[in-house]
Enzyme design. Sequence first.
Site, PDB file in Angstrom:
ATOM      1  CG  HIS A 271      -2.121   0.812   1.186  1.00 19.38           C
ATOM      2  ND1 HIS A 271      -2.519   1.537   0.103  1.00 19.38           N
ATOM      3  CD2 HIS A 271      -3.026   1.132   2.184  1.00 19.38           C
ATOM      4  CE1 HIS A 271      -3.599   2.260   0.402  1.00 19.38           C
ATOM      5  NE2 HIS A 271      -3.916   2.022   1.651  1.00 19.38           N
ATOM      6  NE  ARG A 327      -4.236   7.278  -7.344  1.00 18.35           N
ATOM      7  CZ  ARG A 327      -4.171   6.409  -6.335  1.00 18.35           C
ATOM      8  NH1 ARG A 327      -4.489   6.797  -5.113  1.00 18.35           N
ATOM      9  NH2 ARG A 327      -3.792   5.166  -6.534  1.00 18.35           N
ATOM     10  CG  ASP A 373       2.349   4.527  -4.144  1.00 17.78           C
ATOM     11  OD1 ASP A 373       2.124   5.593  -3.558  1.00 17.78           O
ATOM     12  OD2 ASP A 373       1.689   3.491  -3.950  1.00 17.78           O
TER      13      ASP A 373
HETATM   14  N1  HAX Z   1       5.482  -6.760  -9.380  1.00 20.16           N
HETATM   15  C1  HAX Z   1       5.597  -8.109  -9.287  1.00 20.16           C
HETATM   16  N2  HAX Z   1       4.540  -8.928  -9.122  1.00 20.16           N
HETATM   17  C2  HAX Z   1       3.325  -8.350  -9.099  1.00 20.16           C
HETATM   18  C3  HAX Z   1       3.138  -6.967  -9.230  1.00 20.16           C
HETATM   19  C4  HAX Z   1       4.291  -6.162  -9.358  1.00 20.16           C
HETATM   20  N3  HAX Z   1       4.222  -4.835  -9.436  1.00 20.16           N
HETATM   21  N4  HAX Z   1       1.828  -6.707  -9.175  1.00 20.16           N
HETATM   22  C5  HAX Z   1       1.200  -7.884  -9.005  1.00 20.16           C
HETATM   23  N5  HAX Z   1       2.104  -8.867  -8.944  1.00 20.16           N
HETATM   24  C6  HAX Z   1       1.877 -10.299  -8.724  1.00 20.16           C
HETATM   25  C7  HAX Z   1       1.218 -10.509  -7.368  1.00 20.16           C
HETATM   26  O1  HAX Z   1       2.189 -10.492  -6.322  1.00 20.16           O
HETATM   27  C8  HAX Z   1       0.542 -11.837  -7.573  1.00 20.16           C
HETATM   28  O2  HAX Z   1       1.525 -12.835  -7.488  1.00 20.16           O
HETATM   29  P1  HAX Z   1       1.192 -14.299  -6.893  1.00 20.16           P
HETATM   30  O3  HAX Z   1       0.098 -14.850  -7.753  1.00 20.16           O
HETATM   31  O4  HAX Z   1       2.483 -15.020  -7.007  1.00 20.16           O
HETATM   32  O5  HAX Z   1       0.756 -14.089  -5.481  1.00 20.16           O
HETATM   33  C9  HAX Z   1       0.082 -11.755  -9.023  1.00 20.16           C
HETATM   34  O6  HAX Z   1       0.931 -10.775  -9.649  1.00 20.16           O
HETATM   35  C10 HAX Z   1      -1.367 -11.338  -9.187  1.00 20.16           C
HETATM   36  O7  HAX Z   1      -1.569 -10.139  -8.506  1.00 20.16           O
HETATM   37  P2  HAX Z   1      -2.674  -9.091  -8.982  1.00 20.16           P
HETATM   38  O8  HAX Z   1      -3.993  -9.764  -8.852  1.00 20.16           O
HETATM   39  O9  HAX Z   1      -2.300  -8.506 -10.280  1.00 20.16           O
HETATM   40  O10 HAX Z   1      -2.504  -7.935  -7.921  1.00 20.16           O
HETATM   41  P3  HAX Z   1      -3.115  -7.828  -6.444  1.00 20.16           P
HETATM   42  O11 HAX Z   1      -4.476  -7.242  -6.569  1.00 20.16           O
HETATM   43  O12 HAX Z   1      -2.989  -9.110  -5.706  1.00 20.16           O
HETATM   44  O13 HAX Z   1      -2.129  -6.803  -5.775  1.00 20.16           O
HETATM   45  C11 HAX Z   1      -0.812  -4.865  -5.660  1.00 20.16           C
HETATM   46  C12 HAX Z   1      -2.135  -5.452  -6.113  1.00 20.16           C
HETATM   47  C13 HAX Z   1      -0.874  -3.361  -5.789  1.00 20.16           C
HETATM   48  C14 HAX Z   1      -0.590  -5.216  -4.191  1.00 20.16           C
HETATM   49  C15 HAX Z   1       0.312  -5.442  -6.544  1.00 20.16           C
HETATM   50  O14 HAX Z   1       0.132  -5.044  -7.877  1.00 20.16           O
HETATM   51  C16 HAX Z   1       1.687  -5.048  -6.072  1.00 20.16           C
HETATM   52  O15 HAX Z   1       2.244  -5.742  -5.206  1.00 20.16           O
HETATM   53  N6  HAX Z   1       2.297  -3.926  -6.618  1.00 20.16           N
HETATM   54  C17 HAX Z   1       3.571  -3.466  -6.173  1.00 20.16           C
HETATM   55  C18 HAX Z   1       3.437  -2.688  -4.853  1.00 20.16           C
HETATM   56  C19 HAX Z   1       2.710  -1.372  -5.082  1.00 20.16           C
HETATM   57  O16 HAX Z   1       3.024  -0.608  -5.976  1.00 20.16           O
HETATM   58  N7  HAX Z   1       1.733  -1.076  -4.197  1.00 20.16           N
HETATM   59  C20 HAX Z   1       0.982   0.172  -4.249  1.00 20.16           C
HETATM   60  C21 HAX Z   1      -0.392   0.044  -4.880  1.00 20.16           C
HETATM   61  C22 HAX Z   1      -1.162   1.329  -4.927  1.00 20.16           C
HETATM   62  C23 HAX Z   1      -1.462   1.784  -3.539  1.00 20.16           C
HETATM   63  O17 HAX Z   1      -2.231   1.212  -2.791  1.00 20.16           O
HETATM   64  N8  HAX Z   1      -0.806   2.789  -3.118  1.00 20.16           N
HETATM   65  O18 HAX Z   1      -0.825   3.100  -1.813  1.00 20.16           O
END
Ligand code: HAX
Length: 439
Positions: A271, A327, A373
Amino acid sequence: MEYIKNRFFQKASRCISEYQRLKTEHGDKVIGQVTIGQVLSGMKGIPALVTDTSKLDPNEGIRFRGHSLPELREKLPRLEEEGEPLPEGLFYLMLIGEIPEKDDVLNISKDWATRAYVPQHVFDVIDAIPRNSRPMTQFSAAILAMATESIFQKAYRAGVNKKYYWDSTYEDVMNLIARLPRIAAYIYRRIYHNGHHIEPNPQLDWAGNLAHMMGFDSVEVKRLLRLYMVIHADHEGGNVSAHTTHLVGSALSNAYYAFAAGMTGLAGPLHGYANQDVIYWLNEMCDHLNTDEPTDAQIAAYIEKTLREGRVVPGYGHAVLRITDPRFTVQQEFADKYVKNDKLINLVNAIYRVAPPILESTGKIKNPWPNVDAYSGALLNHYGITEYTFYTVLFGVSRSLGVLASLIQDRLYGMPLERPSSFPLSWFKKQAEGTSEGC
Ligand code: HAX
């Protein structure tokens, strides 16, 4: 500033009876179905929360009370013609549902300035925490320590009728929001400027005063922080910080408890911590490659290395969005307009060129596009706020606007305790396969 409270009550109270009527007359209406996949993927997409302040569309991005970010940058009042809208105006919109007049916004600025006094014991609590502990640890602890000030808590103890809970919650929320810039700036100066603190200037607007107390008095930094505070303010109700604030608030915990809990959720790497993780990861990449101007091929190889190591590429992906986060785009436009040739911003732009196809090619990342972010840290860095471990605190100050406006509404609607059901894994297996054997 009673008129803002009265205006909120007049507008929102019309919905109280609708809330109750829907509950009693249409309680049995089916609005969707829940799949095992949704439950096992973090409850994604289940229509389970009521939030009026903003709505997130996967293919369009955030709308605050129906208005997109580009629209709001046009419509919300600003101090200077060339400046960014004041976050006070967005708060008014989220709370009341109407675009405010400039006077309404200036009145909120004044109201918050008069409420901004932070009791000494809150600073004492911050000072008791090791200086090198994470800024979000200090921020959350300070908010919690301020719960001594809760007006709701006193009203509850005095036996106030529950239909008036919203009133004392409104007071708590306005006091809490008003004090956050002072607390954030105190932590910033404590950690990075040897505790040389700067007193607030009550003549300034909320975000302008934050910039001032952090030690930045230029028009440019104030403009950036106003933009920053607007774009991070809310992202509908299901994200971790908003949902946590709502959930904890549903136990009638006061606004300080609820928001402190929300902030500990924001502090997680998936997050709000992502905004500092992006800079950490960029630095790590540049160190690894021994250059701060890597080629696209070098960036691609580093992204692949990150994925191979089972790490996330911070700033990319989203639980709801399926496009480049508006954003992100707003910040990119801001940088295009005001920033000339900054290495870190150039790097962020290069990653935007290179990362999406690589992330998409994994076949599992649902959204290969950048989120808010991915850009914010590079912009703050450009304007001299280089201490990236602090960035999540700035996010938290902004997020207060949306989640706390929602908390007032929760109280006005008389929203009940949130209490979904849970089952052992074997129960889900039985639903799917008719047997729970093996679990
Ligand atoms: N890098 C690598 N792997 C990623 C990824 C990324 N940026 N985004 C998703 N994935 C992976 C997940 O870890 C998941 O892997 P597993 O199946 O092995 O568990 C798979 O792809 C499917 O995930 P998803 O369904 O596409 O994404 P989620 O809804 O589960 O998660 C997240 C969303 C934002 C948490 C995820 O994209 C992520 O971890 N991003 C990187 C961290 C980040 O930028 N967070 C900030 C998000 C915006 C926010 O809330 N800001 O505050």
